[in-house]
Design a protein around this motif. Sequence first.
Motif, short mmCIF file in Angstrom:
data_model
loop_
_atom_site.label_atom_id
_atom_site.label_comp_id
_atom_site.label_asym_id
_atom_site.label_seq_id
_atom_site.Cartn_x
_atom_site.Cartn_y
_atom_site.Cartn_z
N TYR A 140 -54.56 49.41 9.32
CA TYR A 140 -55.09 48.11 8.88
C TYR A 140 -55.78 48.25 7.52
CZ TYR A 140 -58.36 44.13 8.85
OH TYR A 140 -59.11 43.03 8.50
N THR A 143 -53.13 49.00 4.71
CA THR A 143 -52.18 47.93 4.34
C THR A 143 -52.82 46.57 4.16
OG1 THR A 143 -51.72 47.41 6.67
CG2 THR A 143 -50.38 49.14 5.64
N SER A 145 -53.05 44.58 6.54
CA SER A 145 -52.33 43.72 7.49
C SER A 145 -52.84 43.97 8.90
CB SER A 145 -50.82 43.98 7.43
OG SER A 145 -50.16 43.34 8.50
N LEU A 148 -49.80 44.82 11.20
CA LEU A 148 -49.36 46.21 11.06
C LEU A 148 -50.36 47.17 11.71
CD1 LEU A 148 -47.88 46.44 7.44
CD2 LEU A 148 -46.66 46.50 9.63
N SER A 419 -47.32 53.76 6.90
CA SER A 419 -47.59 52.33 6.68
C SER A 419 -47.75 52.02 5.19
CB SER A 419 -48.85 51.91 7.44
OG SER A 419 -50.02 52.44 6.85
#
Length: 450
Positions: A140, A143, A145, A148, A419
């Motif tokens: 997290y 990214t 996100s 994700l 990632s």
Amino acid sequence: MGDKVLEIVQYVLGFGPTVMLPIVIFLIAICFRVKLSKALRSALIIGIGFVGIYAIFDILTKNVGPAAEAMVKNTGVNLPVVDLGWPPLSAITWASPIAPFVIPLTVLINIGLLAINKTRTVDVDLWNYWHFALAGTLVYYATGSFVLGLVGAGIAAIVILKLADWSAPMIQKHFNLPGISLPTLSSAVFFPIGLLGNMIIDKIPIINKWDLNPEKIQKRFGIFGEPMMIGVILGIFLGIAAGYDIKGILTLGVNIGAVMFILPRMVRILMEGLIPLSDAIKEILQKRFPNRKDLYIGLDIAVAIGNPAIISTALLLTPISVILAFVLPGNETLPLGDLANLAVMISMVVLATNGNVFRSLLIGIPIIIGDLLIATALAPTITKLAKDVNFSFPEGASGQVSSFLDGGNPFRFWLMKISEMNIIALIMIPIVAVILYWVFKATKNRVYEN
């Protein structure tokens, strides 16, 4: 709404594993229609067993920790990244925004894999789901996100459940834990590394003949080879390395010997509650699903820590880790908080070598090197995470913080780099997959032998 969910989760987690685990096991037993009295008695005995295990393990960490710190201070070297240890890191992780969603996610994943017969592990150790939450949190932060991040946590859960299945037969045989698997991320990921290292050592002349095994030592040296005496001797050597006086050296020796002597007995108490419950659940499952193999109950790695080979290897690795921290180019992590928890990391390596302390030491050294470098690389991310959840930094940690073991875990680091679409991390996916498959096929007969 999110803050309220987080508050509820943190309140429940505040009960601790010794309360949460009996409740979870009791509820599972009731769902499987185990008799109420048997379910209640077994759940309570399991909880009491874990109280004993954690109490004795606490004696180990509270004695080894200060000795390790004394060794670090005696070197006179200071490194900028402070090792918090796993307890503060787990608290930081549970305070992260992604953590409350990891518990239901992991439960759903576990149930789904069980339903399609892709795992045999029923992971009842909810408190240790923080390992998956940390993996998701790192993704997290890498990214930005949230989705994700949850995907990262889910992948971590699936991988660890599969590794728990893989290692379970050896766990049950060598640790005498029937019906148990150990899905603790901080130890499980090192099982295939231990198997690979063991295979490599098999090919090295002379060294492949050396077997430093507690059972063989006991047969050869009598009382001085007993786990209790090994603990006393290693504790004395550790006290000398720490610069303790005679009183401190002898106290440390007796306390480590006590851990070696008492911890296996605490595990037997836990198994007294677990085996009847496990047998009852298996009986019900076999009636409903006659073609389904037995399930494993996934517990904390703490149930295996009492193995003499594990504690011996961890104690021997403690001064080695301190030396490596100061001579390793690129390392900036000062190992402190997690030095007393090396038994967690090395446990599955010891399992993979069938309790050979010498081989476990050889394999453990490159693992320690990797952990130190990764802990250093992740220090900015972990420091930012700690600041974002308003963590109270310990004295002397005004700069960067990390965690020697969990912050240096190679699997989480690799997942985070994937990632980020790091080219090396992506290239490693098929390479690692092929190596894992090869190790699995090459060691299958040994792992699954009766």
